[in-house]
Design an enzyme around this catalytic site. Structure first.
Site, PDB file in Angstrom:
ATOM      1  N   GLU A  80      39.933  32.786  49.489  1.00  0.00           N
ATOM      2  CA  GLU A  80      40.196  34.214  49.326  1.00  0.00           C
ATOM      3  C   GLU A  80      41.380  34.592  50.207  1.00  0.00           C
ATOM      4  O   GLU A  80      41.512  34.081  51.318  1.00  0.00           O
ATOM      5  CB  GLU A  80      38.998  35.075  49.797  1.00  0.00           C
ATOM      6  CG  GLU A  80      37.720  34.864  49.023  1.00  0.00           C
ATOM      7  CD  GLU A  80      36.599  35.813  49.484  1.00  0.00           C
ATOM      8  OE1 GLU A  80      36.891  36.754  50.245  1.00  0.00           O
ATOM      9  OE2 GLU A  80      35.456  35.589  49.079  1.00  0.00           O
ATOM     10  N   GLU A 133      30.622  32.435  52.884  1.00  0.00           N
ATOM     11  CA  GLU A 133      30.712  33.167  54.142  1.00  0.00           C
ATOM     12  C   GLU A 133      29.400  33.301  54.918  1.00  0.00           C
ATOM     13  O   GLU A 133      29.005  34.412  55.295  1.00  0.00           O
ATOM     14  CB  GLU A 133      31.310  34.566  53.904  1.00  0.00           C
ATOM     15  CG  GLU A 133      32.729  34.522  53.383  1.00  0.00           C
ATOM     16  CD  GLU A 133      33.390  35.897  53.259  1.00  0.00           C
ATOM     17  OE1 GLU A 133      32.691  36.927  53.361  1.00  0.00           O
ATOM     18  OE2 GLU A 133      34.613  35.937  53.056  1.00  0.00           O
TER      19      GLU A 133
END
Ligand code: NAG
Ligand code: NAG
Ligand code: NAG
Ligand code: NAG
Ligand code: NAG
Ligand code: NAG
Ligand code: NAG
Ligand code: NAG
Ligand code: NAG
Length: 658
Positions: free
Chosen positions: A440, A325
């Site tokens: 995720e 991320e």
């Protein structure tokens, strides 16, 4: 700045492209370092894992491991009998001598081969190829969970730690400072206790028994080292989680689960979020320390690549997520692309190009649309796009989930919304980008959950009391959540739930119930068999997207091309500009590559013959001898996490002697 250490080191690595199959010679320096590291590891393992693998007799029949058996096959010694493989109902003896029953109704079997600890015969279920067999992306489906909060802490996953040191502990940096100060409770050793107990072998066995076949394991850079010299003084627990990471790896191997190694926290913070190690401005590839932190990150990626590319780990860890991320909106797309290109060339310089040569490289979408990554880095070798589809963080939406939609499907608007939002874009990306996975996702459509959004008050979503109160969910609530989960799984296709387990809060309950796969299995909103999600989106009326299940050969290493010179020219390393820096890139602090290189140790197996274990030395490419990164003597560096200069440089600092 083409003469920076990183550029020259990766050029040297690139020259080794054809090297992996050549015989290797090690320099004496490297051999000595490896021996020292090995000695330290043996001592550590001798202390930490005294009975691991030693209670198991070194005898194994290969044939026995290939058949699923409900009773388990055994090798016996005078006083004890310990199984080496087993299927549903078999009894597993753990490293600490306790026993549990393996439950797997999907034809999975575990293998624990003391004579060959790198035996990759295990299978988590009948539809997943054993580790010793290649994975076919697009055909074999990834059903995975993250081991979130294990080696990189987060307030909502282990609230007990953050409650204990509230309100000062808001991320692992402040948690570590508070723990270190609290010697009466065991100081930073509390984290090691957490590594040793939060995820046990039984968890890994349950993951395999749940029809899952992959795990994504976040680790932080401090698993490799921390810097204590001013101005760094990183408070993290250094070089400790690796031992426990190795232990999880061997459990994964035992139960036939594949692993994504996910580098989740890098120096300077790649997104400023609590799970990057420190709540701070982004100082990875942004800010005055942006280049230095990126160079250091490339080094850690190199060290980890050398580890996972070893034949003993290659089947087990087919994907390396090189940075979790990164906040593209701050860093910039061109800058991040330059970094990814540099990392790609460095990694493939070590592993070689094409199918079977080292891991796939997973990059995160940087919170941008998947479509914006179409045609990314043409000619690159085996890059995966990792997306994290959540509705949780996009503002409050109180649409009910405990009702049926107009067609009588549970979950209100949420299941079809998941299908529409994620299914077509992921399928399109599988054609336009290549392998695309959801690294995720969760069972929650919102950000409710105790400390989910950080230490302090909960989300202001007025529904949070009913979402948190899972012991009292009614049937409509459970059915709605369950349908949302099935739709999410089907839309995402190759997915990793975030996360396997949430530790209890001070009430003893799970504070963020919809973020725990284990709890959802127990409570009934996670399917016992993930294959039941297949076709959910079509059943809700979504027209299937054209992706045909066969990736283009360039996406899976079937053809080895090369990155066109135009790409390399468009995305130079270092990038021409860095955001939020007060000086040009040429004046930004950088490192030298003169440090003693760090080799991450492999697990040790006292019962295995040295012929099997000797070559597993933690470093795949012996010709990769460029040093590790180090500060340049005589140069001053601003704080790693804020980059503020005390004196703004007017000339590059290359040290007093040059
Ligand atoms: C791979 O493992 C399977 C059991 O899952 C076994 O039958 C097969 O012989 C193994 N293949 C090799 C090449 O070791
Ligand atoms: C360190 O611990 C002492 C008590 O042992 C406490 O008074 C102090 O506030 C702590 N300091 C920090 C920085 O946590
Ligand atoms: C032994 O291992 C099991 C399973 O990994 C775990 O549940 C248990 O807590 C451990 N017991 C001790 C005493 O460490
Ligand atoms: C397998 O099921 C039995 C019976 O329900 C249970 O006692 C045991 O804990 C389960 N094993 C695991 C690893 O969860
Ligand atoms: C902490 O991380 C969680 C996700 O795990 C995120 O929802 C939250 O916004 C983060 N909080 C801060 C203050 O970074
Ligand atoms: C079930 O629980 C939800 C959430 O508390 C509530 O909104 C709904 O009215 C309940 N449904 C029934 C049938 O009781
Ligand atoms: C702990 O978790 C429960 C269950 O989600 C929740 O109701 C409670 O508010 C949480 N926190 C505290 C401090 O009670
Ligand atoms: C995506 O493609 C797969 C085939 O690989 C197909 O089965 C599925 O229906 C498609 N999903 C969506 C949401 O279009
Ligand atoms: C599926 O699509 C890929 C490219 O997206 C193409 O190379 C392949 O030939 C197609 N396969 C079939 C069976 O249509």
């Amino acid at each position: 700045m083409s003469s920076t250490p990183i550029s020259s080191s990766s050029k040297e690595l690139l020259n080794n492209n054809s090297s992996p199959s050549k015989p290797r010679t090690r320099s004496n320096r490297r051999r000595i370092i490896a021996l020292i590291v090995a000695a330290v590891v043996i001592i550590v393992l001798a202390v930490v894992l005294p009975v691991y693998f030693t209670v198991i007799r070194p005898k194994h029949d290969h044939d026995s491991s290939s058949s699923s058996s409900s009773s388990g096959s055994s090798s016996s010694s005078g006083s004890s009998t310990i199984a080496t493989t087993g299927g549903d109902g078999s009894v597993v003896t753990t490293d600490n001598g306790t026993q549990f029953t393996y439950n797997n109704s999907f034809g999975g079997f575990w293998v624990n081969d003391p004579a060959n600890p790198f035996n990759d015969n295990a299978q988590p279920n009948s539809w997943t190829p054993p580790l010793n067999t290649s994975w076919t992306f697009g055909v074999d489906r990834i059903y995975g969970v993250n081991l979130g909060g294990l080696f990189v802490t987060e307030p909502f996953i282990t609230p007990s730690f953050f409650e204990k040191y509230s309100p000062v502990a808001v991320d692992e940096w402040t948690l570590s400072v508070a723990m270190a100060n609290d010697t009466a409770s065991g100081g930073l050793g509390q984290l090691e206790t957490h590594y040793a107990t939060f995820i046990t072998e039984e968890d890994i066995a349950q993951i395999a028994g749940a029809g899952l076949n992959w795990i994504r394991i976040p680790i932080a850079f401090w698993a490799i080292e921390t810097w204590a010299n001013e101005p760094f003084s990183e408070p993290f627990l250094a070089k400790t989680s690796w031992t426990y990471f190795l232990r999880v790896l061997e459990w994964a191997r035992k139960y036939g689960l594949r692993v994504i190694l996910d580098l989740h926290a890098v120096p300077g913070s790649q997104n400023g979020l609590n799970h990057s190690g420190r709540l701070s401005p982004v100082n990875f590839l942004s800010g005055n320390m942006g280049m230095a932190n990126a160079e250091r990150t490339l080094y850690y990626i190199r060290v980890l690549t050398e580890f996972v590319s070893q034949p003993a780990y290659r089947n087990l860890i087919p994907i390396f997520g090189i940075i979790n991320e990164p906040l593209l909106g701050i860093i910039g797309k061109d800058q991040l692309t330059s970094f990814y290109l540099e990392a790609h060339n460095m990694i493939r310089g070590i592993t070689g190009y094409g199918e079977g040569n080292g891991p796939y490289i997973a990059i995160h979408d940087g919170f941008q649309s998947l479509a914006s990554w179409a045609d990314f880095l043409q000619g690159s070798d085996r890059i995966i796009l990792d997306t994290h589809p959540y509705f949780s963080f996009g503002g409050i939406d109180t649409s009910p989930i405990a009702i049926d939609d107009a067609n009588g499907n549970p979950g209100g608007k949420w299941p079809l919304q998941a299908c529409n939002a994620w299914g077509p874009t992921i399928n399109a990306s599988q054609t336009a980008f290549g392998v695309t996975i959801a690294g995720e996702f969760a069972a929650s459509p919102n950000d409710c959950g105790y400390w989910l959004v950080g230490v302090g008050p909960e989300s202001t979503n007025p529904q949070c009391p009913e979402y948190d109160d899972y012991p009292n969910y009614n049937d409509s609530m459970k059915a709605g959540i369950s349908n949302y989960v099935l739709a999410s799984m089907d839309a995402n296709q190759d997915w990793f739930f975030w996360t396997w387990k949430i530790g209890p809060n001070s009430t003893g309950l799970t504070g963020a119930p919809l973020w725990s796969y284990q709890l959802g299995l127990q409570e009934g909103w996670i399917p016992k068999d993930p294959r039941t999600a297949t076709g959910k989106c079509a059943s809700l009326g979504l027209a299937p997207d054209p992706f045909n299940g066969t990736y283009a050969a360039w996406a899976t290493g079937g053809v080895t091309s090369s990155i066109p010179a135009s790409s390399s020219a468009s995305f130079p390393w270092p990038p021409t500009t860095i955001s939020n820096a007060v000086v040009p890139v040429t004046l930004m602090p950088t490192y030298t590559s003169t440090a003693t290189i760090i080799t991450m140790p492999a697990a040790t197996f006292t019962a295995a013959p040295s012929s099997v274990t000797a070559s597993v030395n933690g470093w795949f490419d012996a010709q990769d001898t460029v040093g590790g990164v180090l500060t340049v003597a005589g140069c001053t560096y601003p704080d790693e996490y804020n980059g503020i200069f005390t004196v703004t440089p007017t000339a590059p600092c290359t040290g007093p002697t040059s």
